[in-house]
Motif scaffolding. Sequence first.
Motif, short mmCIF file in Angstrom:
data_model
loop_
_atom_site.label_atom_id
_atom_site.label_comp_id
_atom_site.label_asym_id
_atom_site.label_seq_id
_atom_site.Cartn_x
_atom_site.Cartn_y
_atom_site.Cartn_z
N CYS A 87 0.28 -4.21 18.66
CA CYS A 87 -0.55 -4.79 17.59
C CYS A 87 -0.52 -6.32 17.51
CB CYS A 87 -0.16 -4.19 16.24
SG CYS A 87 -0.97 -2.60 15.94
N PRO A 88 0.64 -6.99 17.63
CA PRO A 88 0.60 -8.46 17.53
C PRO A 88 -0.28 -9.12 18.59
CG PRO A 88 2.83 -7.68 17.23
CD PRO A 88 2.02 -6.49 17.66
N TYR A 116 7.05 -1.19 9.16
CA TYR A 116 7.82 0.01 9.49
C TYR A 116 9.28 -0.14 9.08
CZ TYR A 116 3.69 1.37 12.03
OH TYR A 116 2.39 1.71 12.36
N ALA A 117 9.53 -1.00 8.09
CA ALA A 117 10.87 -1.20 7.51
C ALA A 117 11.89 -1.62 8.57
CB ALA A 117 11.34 0.05 6.77
N LYS A 118 11.48 -2.42 9.49
CA LYS A 118 12.38 -2.98 10.51
C LYS A 118 12.53 -4.47 10.26
CE LYS A 118 12.44 0.79 13.07
NZ LYS A 118 13.64 1.59 13.18
N GLN A 119 13.67 -4.99 10.63
CA GLN A 119 13.91 -6.43 10.49
C GLN A 119 13.92 -7.05 11.89
OE1 GLN A 119 14.09 -8.08 7.61
NE2 GLN A 119 14.27 -10.00 8.71
N PRO A 120 12.90 -7.86 12.24
CA PRO A 120 12.90 -8.44 13.59
C PRO A 120 13.99 -9.50 13.72
CG PRO A 120 11.13 -9.37 12.32
CD PRO A 120 11.77 -8.32 11.45
N PHE A 177 1.59 -19.17 16.36
CA PHE A 177 2.18 -18.89 15.06
C PHE A 177 1.61 -17.58 14.48
CE2 PHE A 177 2.85 -23.62 14.97
CZ PHE A 177 4.23 -23.54 15.11
N PHE A 178 0.32 -17.33 14.72
CA PHE A 178 -0.27 -16.08 14.27
C PHE A 178 0.38 -14.89 14.98
CE2 PHE A 178 -3.53 -12.74 14.55
CZ PHE A 178 -3.81 -12.56 13.21
N ASP A 208 3.94 -10.25 14.52
CA ASP A 208 5.14 -9.54 14.98
C ASP A 208 6.08 -9.27 13.80
OD1 ASP A 208 6.71 -8.33 16.91
OD2 ASP A 208 7.82 -10.17 17.35
N ILE A 209 6.27 -10.26 12.96
CA ILE A 209 7.13 -10.09 11.79
C ILE A 209 6.52 -9.07 10.82
CG2 ILE A 209 8.05 -11.27 9.74
CD1 ILE A 209 8.27 -13.80 11.55
N LEU A 210 5.22 -9.16 10.58
CA LEU A 210 4.57 -8.24 9.64
C LEU A 210 4.59 -6.80 10.12
CD1 LEU A 210 1.46 -10.32 8.48
CD2 LEU A 210 3.53 -9.79 7.19
N ILE A 211 4.36 -6.57 11.41
CA ILE A 211 4.36 -5.19 11.91
C ILE A 211 5.76 -4.59 11.84
CG2 ILE A 211 4.70 -5.61 14.38
CD1 ILE A 211 2.11 -3.20 13.01
#
Length: 199
Positions: free
Chosen positions: A160-161, A93-97, A80-81, A86-89
């Motif tokens: 990073c994730p 950068y203003a991307k929507q996963p 989960f971390f 992954d979502i936070l990174i």
Amino acid sequence: MSKNRKNKFGSLAEKKPLIEISEEEQWRLIQESGLLNRINTPDQRTPARTQVTTTDVDDGPPPLAEEIFNALVIIMPHTFFLIMMDILIHHQYAKQPTIRDIADRLVNTFPIMAIFMFYTVRHKDDTIAQLALFLLSLGVGPRMIWLVNRGSWLTNLAQCPQVATIWLYTVVQLRLSLALLSLALIGGWTWWTGLRLLL
């Protein structure tokens, strides 16, 4: 009348048992049945030959099911971390996963992460495993800080994730003294190189 009773009881007392069982065999049967454990109170003591000491119990390795459970208790929150990082990174950068992006990350990362965590949870108390986790922490911690400060956005999205998850995992699994030493060394390196922990 009393004579008849005497004859009845006398004849019962004189009868032999159908099966002869040695005294040792009788004690073994009593121990295996568990009757003494149920009826003993703190005031009553079992005979010396029925007491079981802790040295009689074999302290072997835990069963595989217990090891899998222990590993899952660690693997699930770190998975989960990984998803959260992954979502936070992406949002940084203003991307929507998309769900596909997250699923691809899990498919590529989860099997290796699960195997690594299973074996390190199993052997985390070993000195060699602690040393390996300590060195791994010293490798991924500075890498994470360097990526956040100097890495390109594509590199950060890709690395990073996983790096953050591995760093968190190594710190969680280390003994407290080694975890604190690792964080102090990484903090000293960050200060010496002039990098920032937070942007």
